[in-house]
Scaffold this motif. Structure first.
Motif, PDB file in Angstrom:
ATOM      1  N   ASP A 144       0.832  -1.201   0.000  1.00  0.00           N
ATOM      2  CA  ASP A 144       0.000   0.000   0.000  1.00  0.00           C
ATOM      3  C   ASP A 144       0.868   1.252   0.000  1.00  0.00           C
ATOM      4  O   ASP A 144       1.637   1.460  -0.920  1.00  0.00           O
ATOM      5  N   LYS A 145       0.757   2.049   1.081  1.00  0.00           N
ATOM      6  CA  LYS A 145       1.541   3.293   1.082  1.00  0.00           C
ATOM      7  C   LYS A 145       2.897   3.117   1.746  1.00  0.00           C
ATOM      8  O   LYS A 145       3.730   4.011   1.721  1.00  0.00           O
ATOM      9  N   LYS A 146       3.065   1.949   2.384  1.00  0.00           N
ATOM     10  CA  LYS A 146       4.341   1.721   3.069  1.00  0.00           C
ATOM     11  C   LYS A 146       5.450   1.471   2.051  1.00  0.00           C
ATOM     12  O   LYS A 146       5.177   1.113   0.899  1.00  0.00           O
ATOM     13  N   ARG A 147       6.699   1.610   2.489  1.00  0.00           N
ATOM     14  CA  ARG A 147       7.823   1.384   1.568  1.00  0.00           C
ATOM     15  C   ARG A 147       7.934  -0.103   1.282  1.00  0.00           C
ATOM     16  O   ARG A 147       7.879  -0.941   2.170  1.00  0.00           O
ATOM     17  N   ILE A 148       8.115  -0.437  -0.004  1.00  0.00           N
ATOM     18  CA  ILE A 148       8.267  -1.848  -0.336  1.00  0.00           C
ATOM     19  C   ILE A 148       9.677  -2.299   0.037  1.00  0.00           C
ATOM     20  O   ILE A 148      10.624  -1.512  -0.037  1.00  0.00           O
ATOM     21  N   PRO A 149       9.813  -3.572   0.476  1.00  0.00           N
ATOM     22  CA  PRO A 149      11.134  -4.055   0.905  1.00  0.00           C
ATOM     23  C   PRO A 149      12.190  -3.987  -0.214  1.00  0.00           C
ATOM     24  O   PRO A 149      13.315  -3.597   0.014  1.00  0.00           O
ATOM     25  N   TYR A 150      11.818  -4.432  -1.410  1.00  0.00           N
ATOM     26  CA  TYR A 150      12.771  -4.352  -2.522  1.00  0.00           C
ATOM     27  C   TYR A 150      12.067  -3.745  -3.724  1.00  0.00           C
ATOM     28  O   TYR A 150      10.884  -3.943  -3.917  1.00  0.00           O
ATOM     29  N   ASP A 151      12.864  -3.059  -4.546  1.00  0.00           N
ATOM     30  CA  ASP A 151      12.362  -2.610  -5.830  1.00  0.00           C
ATOM     31  C   ASP A 151      12.583  -3.732  -6.825  1.00  0.00           C
ATOM     32  O   ASP A 151      13.667  -4.308  -6.857  1.00  0.00           O
ATOM     33  N   ILE A 152      11.565  -4.087  -7.606  1.00  0.00           N
ATOM     34  CA  ILE A 152      11.792  -5.163  -8.571  1.00  0.00           C
ATOM     35  C   ILE A 152      11.777  -4.611  -9.977  1.00  0.00           C
ATOM     36  O   ILE A 152      10.903  -3.820 -10.340  1.00  0.00           O
ATOM     37  N   ASN A 153      12.727  -5.099 -10.745  1.00  0.00           N
ATOM     38  CA  ASN A 153      12.749  -4.792 -12.154  1.00  0.00           C
ATOM     39  C   ASN A 153      12.159  -5.991 -12.883  1.00  0.00           C
ATOM     40  O   ASN A 153      12.548  -7.133 -12.630  1.00  0.00           O
ATOM     41  N   VAL A 154      11.222  -5.732 -13.778  1.00  0.00           N
ATOM     42  CA  VAL A 154      10.524  -6.836 -14.425  1.00  0.00           C
ATOM     43  C   VAL A 154      11.485  -7.760 -15.190  1.00  0.00           C
ATOM     44  O   VAL A 154      11.285  -8.966 -15.277  1.00  0.00           O
ATOM     45  N   ASN A 155      12.595  -7.196 -15.666  1.00  0.00           N
ATOM     46  CA  ASN A 155      13.549  -8.021 -16.418  1.00  0.00           C
ATOM     47  C   ASN A 155      14.423  -8.887 -15.526  1.00  0.00           C
ATOM     48  O   ASN A 155      15.111  -9.773 -16.007  1.00  0.00           O
ATOM     49  N   GLU A 156      14.402  -8.566 -14.233  1.00  0.00           N
ATOM     50  CA  GLU A 156      15.265  -9.329 -13.326  1.00  0.00           C
ATOM     51  C   GLU A 156      14.597 -10.610 -12.839  1.00  0.00           C
ATOM     52  O   GLU A 156      15.248 -11.476 -12.271  1.00  0.00           O
ATOM     53  N   ILE A 157      13.298 -10.704 -13.074  1.00  0.00           N
ATOM     54  CA  ILE A 157      12.572 -11.861 -12.549  1.00  0.00           C
ATOM     55  C   ILE A 157      12.909 -13.114 -13.350  1.00  0.00           C
ATOM     56  O   ILE A 157      12.834 -13.118 -14.582  1.00  0.00           O
ATOM     57  N   LYS A 158      13.300 -14.144 -12.622  1.00  0.00           N
ATOM     58  CA  LYS A 158      13.615 -15.414 -13.271  1.00  0.00           C
ATOM     59  C   LYS A 158      12.334 -16.258 -13.293  1.00  0.00           C
ATOM     60  O   LYS A 158      11.698 -16.451 -12.258  1.00  0.00           O
ATOM     61  N   VAL A 159      11.947 -16.723 -14.483  1.00  0.00           N
ATOM     62  CA  VAL A 159      10.695 -17.472 -14.576  1.00  0.00           C
ATOM     63  C   VAL A 159      10.975 -18.979 -14.645  1.00  0.00           C
ATOM     64  O   VAL A 159      11.821 -19.432 -15.417  1.00  0.00           O
ATOM     65  N   ILE A 160      10.290 -19.714 -13.784  1.00  0.00           N
ATOM     66  CA  ILE A 160      10.381 -21.179 -13.817  1.00  0.00           C
ATOM     67  C   ILE A 160       8.992 -21.696 -14.175  1.00  0.00           C
ATOM     68  O   ILE A 160       8.022 -21.382 -13.483  1.00  0.00           O
ATOM     69  N   LYS A 161       8.894 -22.450 -15.278  1.00  0.00           N
ATOM     70  CA  LYS A 161       7.561 -22.885 -15.726  1.00  0.00           C
ATOM     71  C   LYS A 161       7.404 -24.406 -15.608  1.00  0.00           C
ATOM     72  O   LYS A 161       8.298 -25.157 -16.002  1.00  0.00           O
TER      73      LYS A 161
END
Lengths: 700, 124
Positions: A217-234
């Protein structure tokens, strides 16, 4: 509204029934087409079927027989209109209700409403039942999942178990879990029934990030995520078909996964059919349930990492000490030699003052050598590199030797040095040189800390396990106890040690403040070394003291039988073999004839030649239980050594049996190899014994 | 003097060599010195010393190897060898003995200890 199907070609009857049903909310349809009728029933499009026995275009009884099983399954009532004197008992049996002709309108109406009411009641019941069954199944899945979760300390596995549980209880179409391992290791684990289009994958990533941000919500998020950094496991079940963006319109459930108070990840599931209230509860329970084991897993990982680091540090420390000590020895030798030359007067005359300072230098060089030797000893014994020569010995011998060595030093301080020895002392497996080292340390400490005219008493005695005060055995890890011990104690009438310092005396580099240690040139390593040396004997060392009254240092060493000693050695050697990735061979030999041990004697004589011919083998140990039982341990012996030894035993066996004319199988032997046949000492011994037993049984 | 006993000292630590040389010469022995294994081995073959003091860890050829090379050669096998090293593990001692060295002394040693050993071999 459910319909009522009428099968009749009698128009008056039709009118009558439709009149009877005008007050009921059920619509009436008529049909005489068998296929259509069956279709209505199978597709549950009707609530009740009324069949006229006398219908002409089809056979009523055949039709009822065809409908019967489906009607029962789908809870559809069958009513029959029969002749007053009907002989069609089958029809009466198969129909739920029947009305006789001529039809009485009131009876017909009550019959129909009664049947419909019954149907409604049964329907409600079976719906409840199936919901109960579903809840029961979900509970079962929850239970199984929680059991599995409790059994794992692996993060990845825990997530897998949770997803598996969700799949079983909810049969979702697609689920994703966003896992935060650390700031730069973020995984999106997608489990899907069908394949995923590239744009769906991308939008799932975006959706996960948005859900993540929304959580805070309005609180600070623990980490900033970059969409390209996400590793996808399918994990795709049926890749033939593919989901596209339309899956996002499916019903969905969402939950964050926390570890304690800390955010760990989030999970969302999609399903074509809407989720019920029970599904939601089940989903949330599972997402919550995984949190505790995840917390444990995180803690476990942390401990494991710390342990590895500590082990590495410990090893580095030992190596460092060892290298430094070796490097120090050479220059020290040069200094010592030069001083000796000067002091000998061969390099020129030495006046009294020069002599005094040269002696001072020499004394300190000797002291420094002592420290280096202590450091080396400690690092060696800690790294398990110290070689001990344990032999069954009377401990009075080294104790007496040390007493005599220190007699003069004690006399200088006018200290009375008393030895009270047990003449009937049990023999124990000791390394005499190391025991002398421990004793010399204890006695020299006692002399250091005892004032002039004091008294020091050395005592040896036999004790039993019960006599050991286990609360006082400091720092012993997983101690193994034996029945009998020999105990040696050194008591002084010295300055004593304060209770708060007692615990520290065996710690490395712990110099007790205000002690005379520094003044008297101790290294502070003597007692830690003594502790390690005594523990290598499987013994204990401890201290009792009272300020200004005196201190007693004692150690106890187990009195082991040959068998116990052998097992201890076997444990030590298998551990060594394990850490050095080497093999070890255990040979057991049993002589059946009790009156003679000719074969075992022969083996013992052959012992040396066996070892020599098996390459690197360093040492052999044996034990005699009843004099007709022999165990040989061959460290570093491999498969080839094993076959060599078997051949050797066979050949001795052959010679012996010819000479003594005894039975051919009077001797049994077995050989087992570590780590090929067993993983530890106990298993090795058991395997060897089993093999022997099998051989005995084979002979009988 | 032809009956002066010759001692060859091989050690890459020059200070150690020098102190040993000083004390041994004071005892009336003639000393030769080498500061690496290769030179030491060549000198041994050249001057045929009555005794050798040999360090283990040395550049080019280590003490174990020199000892082995000499002890397996009939021409030199009777030269007594005293091995000196900073290593003290039991295994090292074993290797030293396997190579045929007559004595084994660990650093830091007492000069008197070395001199006494030398005397044992050179004075009957």
């Amino acid at each position: 509204m459910s319909k009522i199907l009428l099968v009749s070609d009698n128009e008056t009857q039709k009118d009558l029934i439709s009149k009877a049903l005008t007050k009921s909310p059920n619509a009436l349809i008529c049909s005489l087409d068998e296929t259509a009728i069956i279709n209505y029933v199978e597709k549950r499009q009707v609530a009740m079927v009324i069949i006229d026995e006398e219908v002409e275009s089809l056979d009523a009884i055949i039709l009822v027989k065809k409908l019967h099983s489906t009607a029962i399954k789908e809870n559809i009532a069958i009513a029959a209109i029969v002749k007053n004197d009907t002989e069609n008992t089958d029809l009466l049996k198969l129909a739920n209700v029947y009305v006789t002709k001529p039809i009485n309108e009131k009876i017909l109406t009550s019959c129909i409403t009664g049947s419909l009411k019954l149907k409604k009641a049964i329907d409600t019941l079976s719906l409840n039942n199936s919901e109960l069954a579903k809840s029961l199944y979900q509970l079962d899945v929850l239970y199984n999942t929680s059991t599995q979760l409790a059994g794992s300390l692996d993060k990845q596995k825990l997530i897998d178990i949770m997803i598996d549980g969700l799949e079983k209880s909810l049969s979702f179409s697609l689920s994703y879990v966003l896992v935060f391992n650390d700031e730069h290791n973020i995984e999106l684990i997608i489990n899907s029934l069908y394949g995923i289009s590239p744009r769906l994958e991308h939008s799932l990533k975006l959706r996960a990030i948005l859900s993540y941000k929304a959580l805070f919500d309005k609180k600070r998020i623990p980490y900033d995520i970059n969409v390209n950094e996400i590793k996808v496991i399918k994990n795709i079940k049926h890749p033939i078909e593919e989901y596209d963006l339309n899956i996002l319109k499916f019903d969905n459930l969402f939950a964050p996964i926390n570890i304690g108070e800390k955010f760990f990840g989030l999970i969302e599931v999609f399903r074509e059919n809407d989720f019920t209230q029970e599904d939601t509860t089940c989903f949330q329970t599972l997402a919550r349930q995984v949190s505790l084991p995840l917390e444990n897993a995180a803690l476990y990982e942390e401990i494991k990492n710390t342990n590895t680091k500590l082990e590495k540090l410990e090893r580095l420390k030992s190596e460092f000490i060892s290298i430094v000590s070796h490097e120090l020895r050479t220059p020290l030798t040069a200094i010592k030699n030069s001083l000796e030359i000067c002091l000998s007067g061969k390099a020129g005359e030495v006046n009294a003052i020069t002599d005094k300072f040269l002696n001072m230098a020499k004394r300190n060089v000797t002291r420094l050598s002592g420290i280096i030797n202590d450091l080396l000893d400690l690092s060696k014994v800690e790294a398990g590199k110290m070689d001990f020569k344990f032999e069954k010995t009377n401990i009075n011998i080294p104790v007496e030797f040390i007493k005599n060595t220190f007699e003069n030093v004690a006399k200088e301080k006018n200290i009375e040095l008393i030895l009270e020895k047990e003449n009937d002392i049990s023999l124990a497996y000791i390394d005499t040189q190391r025991i002398e080292q421990v004793m010399s340390n204890l006695v020299s400490n006692a002399i250091k800390f005892t004032n002039e005219n004091g008294k020091i008493k050395i005592k040896t005695e036999n004790i039993r396990e019960n006599d050991l005060d286990k609360s006082i055995l400091l720092g012993a890890q997983n101690p193994v106890f034996y029945e009998n011990y020999i105990k040696v104690s050194v008591s002084d009438s010295g300055i004593g040690i304060a209770p708060e310092d007692l615990k520290k005396v065996f710690d490395q580099f712990q110099q007790i403040e205000n002690s005379l240690n520094r003044k008297n040139g101790g290294t502070g390593l003597g007692l830690p070394i003594a502790k390690q040396l005594i523990e290598a004997h499987k013994g204990f060392i401890w201290v009792e003291s009272e300020l200004d009254r005196g201190t007693t240092f004692s150690f106890a060493i187990p009195v082991m039988s040959e068998k116990e000693k052998f097992i201890t050695d076997l444990e030590k050697e298998t551990l060594k073999a394990k850490t050095c990735s080497q093999s070890l061979l255990l040979v057991l030999i049993e002589e059946k004839k009790e009156e003679q041990n000719s074969f075992i004697d022969a083996i013992k004589q052959e012992k040396i030649s066996i070892i020599r011919k098996t390459s690197n083998t360093k040492e052999v140990y044996y034990l005699e239980e009843n004099k007709n039982y022999l165990a040989i341990m061959l460290p570093e012996a491999d498969k080839f050594a094993q076959s060599f030894i078997e051949k050797k035993i066979e050949s001795i066996l052959h010679n012996e049996s010819e000479e003594t004319q005894s039975e051919k199988y009077a001797i049994l032997y077995s050989t087992v190899l570590f780590p090929d046949n067993a993983q530890d000492a106990t298993e090795l011994m058991e395997k060897a014994k089993d093999l022997l037993k099998n051989k005995v049984e084979a002979l009988l | 003097m032809s009956n002066t006993k010759k001692i060859l000292i091989v050690d890459d630590e020059q200070d150690i060599v020098e102190t040993l040389k000083f004390m041994l010469e004071a005892q009336g022995y003639e000393c030769f010195c080498a500061y690496d294994g290769e030179t030491g081995l060549n000198m041994a073959k050249e001057i045929l010393p009555d005794l050798m003091i040999l360090d283990v860890m040395m550049p080019k050829i280590n003490g174990y190897k020199i000892s082995r090379l000499l002890k397996y050669d009939n021409k030199y096998k009777n030269i007594p060898i005293i091995m000196v090293t900073a290593r003290s593990q039991e295994d090292d001692k074993l290797i030293g003995q396997e190579t045929g060295a007559n004595e084994y002394i660990t650093k830091p040693f007492e000069l008197d200890e070395v001199i006494n050993k030398v005397k044992e071999y050179l004075e009957d």
